[in-house]
Design an enzyme around this catalytic site. Structure first.
Site, short mmCIF file in Angstrom:
data_model
loop_
_atom_site.label_atom_id
_atom_site.label_comp_id
_atom_site.label_asym_id
_atom_site.label_seq_id
_atom_site.Cartn_x
_atom_site.Cartn_y
_atom_site.Cartn_z
N SER A 63 0.77 -1.28 0.13
CA SER A 63 -0.09 -0.24 0.11
C SER A 63 0.86 1.26 -0.20
CB SER A 63 -0.96 -0.01 1.34
OG SER A 63 -1.76 -1.07 1.15
N ARG A 113 0.33 7.89 6.33
CA ARG A 113 -0.41 6.73 7.03
C ARG A 113 -2.07 7.43 7.03
NH1 ARG A 113 0.73 2.43 9.80
NH2 ARG A 113 2.93 1.94 9.79
N HIS A 166 -3.14 6.37 3.66
CA HIS A 166 -3.34 4.77 3.69
C HIS A 166 -4.56 4.46 4.38
CE1 HIS A 166 -2.37 0.79 5.59
NE2 HIS A 166 -2.31 0.59 4.36
#
Length: 214
Positions: free
Chosen positions: A14, A37, A40
């Protein structure tokens, strides 16, 4: 994608996709893991453009975690999304007071939201130093008031409330506050987007950096 990929392999893939699709950016090596993040957990590349990380924020957050400062959140969802193992490693207690019966009673009596009273309760405890907001703009507005009027001095603020009423405005109010408190360690974004999942993801990125610096 193979259904047999391990979680860490999925995460790594990812991250690779994010970096490939985003391309060059100006985020520092310290700040980029937080932004990555956020992307993500939301699958939203807008965070690469809308996130704002004050200069001292990550270092201050790492130092606060190492010192065992308590974390106050505005939702239990943030607590659920944070790494329990890393929090335990630093001996950090995470609290959300919104469901506290006394908080509910006081909020009803004062005709204000439980989020406001919960922030006041969290700020009164000197063991708390990190404030993470992923839902309620009223919680952020109250934290701003506490800083300006009652000399509360957070070690870190992660302010990512989400929604159509007050979310964007409360974040702009935090940025305005920083003009009077230039050393204020805070992380936020521009606009309506945010949420408990994004706030937890940002905290996890800081926890990882804190762990790697041990």
């Amino acid at each position: 994608m193979s259904v047999h990929m391990r979680p860490e392999e999925i995460e790594a893939e990812s991250f690779r996709i994010i970096e490939e699709e985003l391309g060059p950016h100006d985020w520092s090596a310290q700040d980029w893991p937080l932004v990555r993040r956020a992307i993500h957990t939301s699958a939203d590349f807008d965070y690469a453009r809308s996130m704002f990380i004050a200069k001292s924020a990550v270092d201050s957050g790492i130092a606060a975690l190492k010192a065992g400062c308590g974390i106050v959140t505005d939702t239990t969802m943030i607590i659920s999304g944070m790494s329990k193992e890393r929090l335990k490693q630093f001996g950090v207690l995470v609290s959300c007071y919104v469901a506290d019966p006394q908080v509910a009673k006081d909020a009803k009596a004062q005709l204000i939201t439980r989020s406001i009273v919960a922030m006041r309760k969290g700020a009164r405890d000197p063991k708390n130093g990190i404030f993470v907001i992923g839902n309620a703009p009223t919680a952020l507005y109250e934290l701003i008031r506490l800083i300006r009027e009652e000399r509360v001095r957070p070690r870190l603020i992660v302010a990512l409330p989400v929604g159509f009423v007050g979310a964007a405005e409360s974040k702009e109010a935090l940025k305005e506050l920083a003009k009077d408190f230039p050393e204020l360690p805070f992380i936020t974004n521009t606009g309506r987007k945010g949420g408990s999942n994004v706030a937890a993801a940002v905290m996890n990125a800081i926890l990882i950096q804190a762990e790697s610096s041990l």
